[in-house]
Design an enzyme around this catalytic site. Structure first.
Site, PDB file in Angstrom:
ATOM      1  N   LYS A  29       1.030  -1.004  -0.494  1.00 16.50           N
ATOM      2  CA  LYS A  29      -0.114  -0.089   0.446  1.00 16.50           C
ATOM      3  C   LYS A  29       0.696   1.238   0.023  1.00 16.50           C
ATOM      4  CE  LYS A  29      -4.143   2.046   1.957  1.00 16.50           C
ATOM      5  NZ  LYS A  29      -3.188   3.073   2.153  1.00 16.50           N
ATOM      6  N   ASP A  31       2.240   4.963  -0.322  1.00 11.15           N
ATOM      7  CA  ASP A  31       1.767   6.490   0.443  1.00 11.15           C
ATOM      8  C   ASP A  31       1.949   7.751  -0.281  1.00 11.15           C
ATOM      9  OD1 ASP A  31       1.333   8.355   2.325  1.00 11.15           O
ATOM     10  OD2 ASP A  31       2.695   8.128   3.940  1.00 11.15           O
TER      11      ASP A  31
END
Length: 322
Positions: A29, A31
């Site tokens: 994931k 940022d």
């Protein structure tokens, strides 16, 4: 309906704990800034759409030529724009890019801190809507259509070992991982349990020093809590939290508790906030402590991605120190 002619809202995920499964793809994931890329190869055009449905490709001139790496006439890709530093996304550098409007400054930063578009899905190809296809098929089409380079990268996937992968990502200091069901369609503008996000968050005990007036469904209660912490004896503002572990009953209880200790004077010694927020703020005595989960500290000493967990009635405000 021609998807290429409309503004699309991205598919969103629910939160989850780490798990293992043969039915899911696991990926980092990142940022960054979520972006749908509308790429017209014939016209050498790249348009970027954010979650607020605003075109913002002018901010990233270094991505204007990624059409050269697409082997199709027209595609819509889903991905994340990041600025890498030492092999990891640096949100602070990206944040600087996001707030610059001056064209000369944008051009300079595009060379000093170039962005990378990390693509993880494909929604449209040459007139064909791919959103109903399972993710496993969309991944194959994506890998056939996109050639990687410095500014365009396909997100790598890990199979089965979600827990081990999460622990590794956590050790690396990254935001977390995504778990996506292999047979999932792409649900435009919807939050679905086909996709799950597993975050590696920190927690902090912070002092509740006020709240913003609620709007919509939250009008009877509050919008967000203003948080503070002591730093060298001074009460410093560290941001607002408007999401978290609270039911409607809990919202009402917290609001009633805070209304009993309302004050006129700003209790912070160090306070930086937009005037529009200050106008709808009600301050309270710095008496109650809340446990807050968050991702990291921002460069201006505020909590990034905070989420309310619980009140800490067992903790004194003076114990809340940086």
């Amino acid at each position: 309906m021609d998807l290429f002619e409309i503004k699309i809202k991205p598919m969103l995920a629910f939160s989850s704990e780490p798990f293992n499964s043969k039915d899911y793809y696991f990926e980092i994931k990142f940022d960054g800034t979520r972006a749908l890329a509308y790429i017209d190869v014939e016209n050498r055009s790249v348009k970027l759409l954010n979650r607020r449905e605003i075109w913002f490709q002018e901010r990233y001139p270094e991505l204007k030529d990624i059409w050269k790496n697409v082997t199709a006439k027209k595609v819509i890709l889903d991905g994340e724009i990041v600025v890498m530093e030492n092999g990891k996304p640096n949100f602070y550098l990206l944040e600087e890019r996001e707030h610059i409007d001056n064209k000369i400054r944008i051009e300079i930063l595009s060379k000093i801190h170039p962005a990378t578009y990390i693509v993880f899905d494909i929604l449209f190809k040459d007139g064909n809507d791919l959103t109903t296809l399972p993710l496993s098929e969309r991944r194959k089409i994506l890998e056939e259509c996109v050639k990687e380079d410095n500014n365009l990268v396909i997100s790598e996937i890990v199979e089965e070992k979600g827990i081990e992968f999460f622990e590794k990502v956590k050790e690396m200091g990254l935001e977390g991982i995504m778990a996506k069901k292999k047979d999932s369609p792409y649900l435009i503008g919807k939050r679905s349990r086909y996709w799950l996000k597993v975050k590696a968050l920190k927690t902090i005990d912070a002092i509740i020093c006020g709240y913003t007036k609620g709007e919509g469904k939250r009008e009877p209660y509050f919008g967000a809590l203003l948080l503070g912490i002591y730093n060298e004896g001074k009460l410093r503002y560290i941001g607002r939290v408007g999401t978290g572990n609270w039911s409607e009953e809990r919202l009402k209880e917290i609001k009633e508790t805070l209304d009993k200790i309302k004050i006129e004077k700003n209790p912070f010694d160090i306070f930086e906030e937009e005037p529009s927020i200050l106008e709808k703020t009600i301050f309270v005595k710095p008496k109650f402590v809340a446990e807050i989960s968050f991702l990291e500290w921002t460069s201006d000493r505020k909590l990034r991605a905070p989420s309310f967990k619980r009140l800490r009635m067992d903790k004194e405000p003076r114990e809340c120190k940086i």
